[in-house]
Write a protein that holds these residues in place. Structure first.
Motif, PDB file in Angstrom:
ATOM      1  N   SER A 113       7.652   7.428  -5.339  1.00  0.00           N
ATOM      2  CA  SER A 113       7.920   8.835  -5.072  1.00  0.00           C
ATOM      3  C   SER A 113       6.626   9.535  -4.689  1.00  0.00           C
ATOM      4  O   SER A 113       5.524   9.038  -4.919  1.00  0.00           O
ATOM      5  CB  SER A 113       8.529   9.500  -6.311  1.00  0.00           C
ATOM      6  N   GLN A 114       6.792  10.707  -4.128  1.00  0.00           N
ATOM      7  CA  GLN A 114       5.648  11.484  -3.654  1.00  0.00           C
ATOM      8  C   GLN A 114       5.083  12.316  -4.813  1.00  0.00           C
ATOM      9  O   GLN A 114       5.814  13.036  -5.489  1.00  0.00           O
ATOM     10  CB  GLN A 114       6.094  12.392  -2.512  1.00  0.00           C
ATOM     11  N   PRO A 117       1.900   9.382   8.079  1.00  0.00           N
ATOM     12  CA  PRO A 117       2.348   8.541   9.195  1.00  0.00           C
ATOM     13  C   PRO A 117       3.870   8.517   9.303  1.00  0.00           C
ATOM     14  O   PRO A 117       4.584   8.373   8.297  1.00  0.00           O
ATOM     15  CB  PRO A 117       1.793   7.162   8.838  1.00  0.00           C
ATOM     16  N   THR A 118       4.349   8.660  10.506  1.00  0.00           N
ATOM     17  CA  THR A 118       5.790   8.634  10.746  1.00  0.00           C
ATOM     18  C   THR A 118       6.403   7.325  10.263  1.00  0.00           C
ATOM     19  O   THR A 118       7.505   7.305   9.701  1.00  0.00           O
ATOM     20  CB  THR A 118       6.076   8.822  12.246  1.00  0.00           C
ATOM     21  N   SER A 119       5.667   6.231  10.439  1.00  0.00           N
ATOM     22  CA  SER A 119       6.182   4.922  10.026  1.00  0.00           C
ATOM     23  C   SER A 119       6.381   4.839   8.519  1.00  0.00           C
ATOM     24  O   SER A 119       7.299   4.167   8.037  1.00  0.00           O
ATOM     25  CB  SER A 119       5.227   3.822  10.478  1.00  0.00           C
ATOM     26  N   ILE A 120       5.547   5.536   7.759  1.00  0.00           N
ATOM     27  CA  ILE A 120       5.682   5.528   6.304  1.00  0.00           C
ATOM     28  C   ILE A 120       6.950   6.275   5.884  1.00  0.00           C
ATOM     29  O   ILE A 120       7.710   5.835   5.021  1.00  0.00           O
ATOM     30  CB  ILE A 120       4.443   6.179   5.650  1.00  0.00           C
ATOM     31  N   SER A 166       0.819  -1.206   0.000  1.00  0.00           N
ATOM     32  CA  SER A 166       0.000   0.000   0.000  1.00  0.00           C
ATOM     33  C   SER A 166       0.852   1.256   0.000  1.00  0.00           C
ATOM     34  O   SER A 166       1.422   1.619   1.017  1.00  0.00           O
ATOM     35  CB  SER A 166      -0.909   0.009   1.230  1.00  0.00           C
ATOM     36  N   LEU A 167       0.903   1.884  -1.156  1.00  0.00           N
ATOM     37  CA  LEU A 167       1.570   3.183  -1.270  1.00  0.00           C
ATOM     38  C   LEU A 167       2.962   3.182  -0.653  1.00  0.00           C
ATOM     39  O   LEU A 167       3.366   4.131  -0.004  1.00  0.00           O
ATOM     40  CB  LEU A 167       0.723   4.274  -0.616  1.00  0.00           C
ATOM     41  N   GLY A 168       3.676   2.088  -0.838  1.00  0.00           N
ATOM     42  CA  GLY A 168       5.065   2.088  -0.413  1.00  0.00           C
ATOM     43  C   GLY A 168       5.297   1.513   0.963  1.00  0.00           C
ATOM     44  O   GLY A 168       6.381   1.600   1.480  1.00  0.00           O
ATOM     45  N   PRO A 185      12.358   6.781   2.100  1.00  0.00           N
ATOM     46  CA  PRO A 185      13.094   8.058   2.105  1.00  0.00           C
ATOM     47  C   PRO A 185      12.660   9.011   0.989  1.00  0.00           C
ATOM     48  O   PRO A 185      13.080  10.174   0.979  1.00  0.00           O
ATOM     49  CB  PRO A 185      14.559   7.625   1.919  1.00  0.00           C
ATOM     50  N   ASN A 186      11.824   8.541   0.067  1.00  0.00           N
ATOM     51  CA  ASN A 186      11.331   9.412  -1.009  1.00  0.00           C
ATOM     52  C   ASN A 186      10.253  10.386  -0.535  1.00  0.00           C
ATOM     53  O   ASN A 186       9.869  11.287  -1.292  1.00  0.00           O
ATOM     54  CB  ASN A 186      10.751   8.574  -2.156  1.00  0.00           C
ATOM     55  N   LEU A 187       9.757  10.214   0.696  1.00  0.00           N
ATOM     56  CA  LEU A 187       8.621  10.999   1.175  1.00  0.00           C
ATOM     57  C   LEU A 187       9.076  12.104   2.122  1.00  0.00           C
ATOM     58  O   LEU A 187      10.001  11.927   2.919  1.00  0.00           O
ATOM     59  CB  LEU A 187       7.620  10.093   1.889  1.00  0.00           C
TER      60      LEU A 187
END
Length: 629
Positions: free
Chosen positions: A187-188, A613-616, A15-17, A621-623
């Motif tokens: 990537s974001q 979310p901090t966990s994401i 899910s989204l990385g 590292p792309n976010l």
């Protein structure tokens, strides 16, 4: 779709990385009765079962029922349901709701002081990311099938993916844009890129979805795509910096002319057809004709502690009788602020002016506005020797009197019989707004509690309008909008009273009426006369008559915002609306405990977005985190 959501073992989630929150989704099923990925997409019939999972992921929380085998880890499963979190993020953060529960991260939402690790914003991100992942997998696998109806299934999956991204863009701003299952860290995407993607998807699938009103109840059709485009374009200026109000008018008009209709069936005979939208039989009582996209719930077959089960149970507390709502008890959690309640206050002067000519007959007493010393609160002549008056009373007594003359007054020696006697006894009254009639031909009277706008459904007995502290539950009026009883007053299908049958509209025609009106006023080129007519349609349903109708000159942006509040409260819209008006974080509009201050205060504008979310961010590292967090 409503009654049977096929049990499926979900295919591997990405899910989204972020990798699945629970390891079992990365394993092959061990239950021999379970479907494998190959089975699920063996043919159109089995693919339809997989499509059901895409819808169910927004309504339910896991593979087992109300609890057990949750889709999202590290949060109470009941909390993790989509519409329950939508309430938390889009209603609880506004003037529409407060909550007395102290679960970590929950009081932060109404106080608008949440952090980057808030459990509820984080779980919402995961829920929507999961929906994107499920949709991506479905679209990729179903593409191999040649059955004609599978193209409809794929279009529905693309709609649901676009809907998930609509929510992600609204709540979080810039998030990864992923359209196929991959192990690469994404990537974001900017908010504008997300907007363009959602727009392009909806435009592309509108001709591939089934025509309006031709799909099964609970599944989307082409009108749902138009309606989501209406919502998208209404918020375009906030999300992209470029206004798209003309497009909002165009697609709102498509919806208005699509064959969906405002429910006007007062099935329970209480004077308004509005409450039918939120009853246990709202899939059959006429409300379904207004629902463009709804989450389907069944108290026996699709159990969850979110959805309408949450909206009914959590709103019951204090002296409320849970059996009147078709459930076995209340959770004493959510209620509303005076800001919402006061939007429903009647304009008594306007109502009285419409009754007729002011007369010399009036009310006198300590329960009336001018007390025993008068002058009398004069009534209006509605017929020959017949009079009426809308009035705010307090606890006390009253009598009818002619021209401030105690020589010509009427009271009631037996207040139970409604008959008047010349010089009779004082008539006891209690505080509230009433419509009072006097008939001198029959020497009778009536005192009827009056609510001009029956959309305002509140419980006030033992509740305080003013919220001095949060909790207790008694601070703030309770909301009685959602009920697990049908139009005949019978409880929903779960005899135990735990789970609720009422479906929850995510998009309904009334919202599109208001989108059209707002986009028109904002310069979208619509017909203000049509906007006025459609708003009056909603107001006539709300009041049971045309006495509250407005003219085109009454329609301002703030008027429309108040109409949206009254029509759509607790349906997951409010935060988005307030941001569009620049009221959500600023001091231009305050409500109790906004900014965690009893009287309300402004907060920093970065709170127009929730944090990623901090966990994401830790694993990708792309976010980059949203400003302020």
């Amino acid at each position: 779709m409503k009654k049977e959501l096929k049990h499926l073992i979900v295919i591997m989630l990405l899910s989204l990385g972020f990798v699945s929150c629970h390891d079992d989704l990365d394993q092959s099923p061990i239950d021999p009765d379970s479907f494998t990925e190959e089975d699920v997409f063996a043919n159109a019939t089995e693919a339809k079962g997989a499509l059901a999972k895409l819808y169910a992921s927004l309504a339910l929380t896991g593979q087992q029922g109300p609890s057990g085998q949750a889709d999202i880890a590290d949060i109470d499963e009941g909390f993790s349901q989509y519409s329950r979190m939508l309430f938390n993020l889009n209603e609880l953060t506004t003037d529409h709701a407060v909550v007395g529960w102290g679960d970590a991260g929950l009081p932060d939402l109404h106080g608008q002081y949440w952090s980057g690790s808030n459990d509820f914003s984080e779980a919402m991100y995961y829920r929507l990311a999961q929906e994107v992942s499920f949709c991506n997998s479905f679209i990729g696998n179903a593409a191999a099938l040649t059955d004609a109806e599978v193209s409809n299934f794929i279009a529905e999956a693309r709609f649901l993916r676009a809907f998930a991204y609509y929510n992600l863009m609204d709540l979080f701003g810039s998030v990864p844009l992923v359209t196929e299952v991959t192990t690469d860290l994404p990537s974001q995407a900017s908010r504008t890129e997300l907007f363009n993607f959602v727009e392009s998807e909806l435009l592309a699938i509108q001709g591939e979805l089934k025509p309006g009103r031709s799909n099964e109840y609970g599944r989307v059709d082409e009108v749902a795509a138009w309606a989501l485009l209406s919502k998208l374009y209404l918020n375009a200026e906030v999300w992209t910096g470029s206004a798209r109000y003309t497009d909002c008018v165009t697609y709102s008009n498509n919806v208005i002319n699509s064959g969906y209709s405002i429910n006007m069936n007062d099935a329970n005979g209480n004077g308004t057809a509005y409450d039918e939208l939120f009853l246990a039989d709202n899939d059959t009582n006429g409300a379904q004709d207004e629902f463009i996209f709804a989450l389907n719930f069944d108290g026996l077959r699709s159990q969850t502690y979110g959805g309408t089960t949450f909206l009914v149970h959590a709103a019951i507390g204090g002296s409320m009788d849970a059996t009147e709502f078709g459930v076995n008890g209340g959770w004493a959690g959510i209620r509303t602020t005076k800001n919402l309640v006061e939007k429903f206050a009647a304009n008594i002067d306007d109502l009285n002016a419409a009754l007729g000519t002011q007369s010399d007959w009036g009310l006198v007493g300590d329960g009336t506005p001018n007390g025993w010393d008068g002058p009398d609160t004069e009534m209006f002549q509605t017929g020959s020797n017949q009079f009426g008056l809308y009035v705010d009373l307090t606890d006390g007594f009253m009598k009818f009197r002619f021209n401030e003359d105690w020589g010509n007054n009427y009271g009631d020696d037996d207040p139970q019989d409604g008959a008047l006697e010349n010089g009779g006894g004082n008539i006891p009254v209690t505080a509230g707004t009433y419509y009072i009639t006097l008939d001198l031909n029959a020497l009778t009277y009536t005192i009827t509690p009056f609510t001009a706008d029956k959309r305002g459904m509140f419980y006030s007995d033992g509740q305080n309008l003013e919220i001095e502290s949060i909790p207790p539950f008694e601070n703030g009026y309770a909301v009685t909008k959602f009920k697990n009883v049908d139009s005949d007053g019978f409880q929903g299908s779960d005899a135990a009273g735990d789970f609720v049958d009422s479906d929850l509209p995510l998009i309904r025609l009334a919202e599109i009426y208001l989108n059209y009106a707002e986009a028109t006023v904002r310069g979208g080129g619509g017909d203000l006369g049509l906007a006025t007519m459609k708003i009056n349609e909603l107001r006539e349903r709300a009041t049971g008559g045309a006495f509250a109708n407005i003219s085109s000159g009454d329609i301002t942006l703030d008027f429309i915002l108040d109409e949206r509040s009254k029509e759509l409260y607790w349906e997951g819209q409010r935060r988005t609306d307030l941001i569009r008006y620049d009221y959500f974080t600023t001091d231009a509009y305050l409500w109790p405990f906004k900014g965690n201050e009893p009287a309300g205060t402004s907060v920093s504008s970065f709170r127009n977005l929730f944090p990623l979310p901090t966990s994401i961010i830790t694993v990708n590292p792309n976010l980059s985190q949203n400003e302020g967090y």
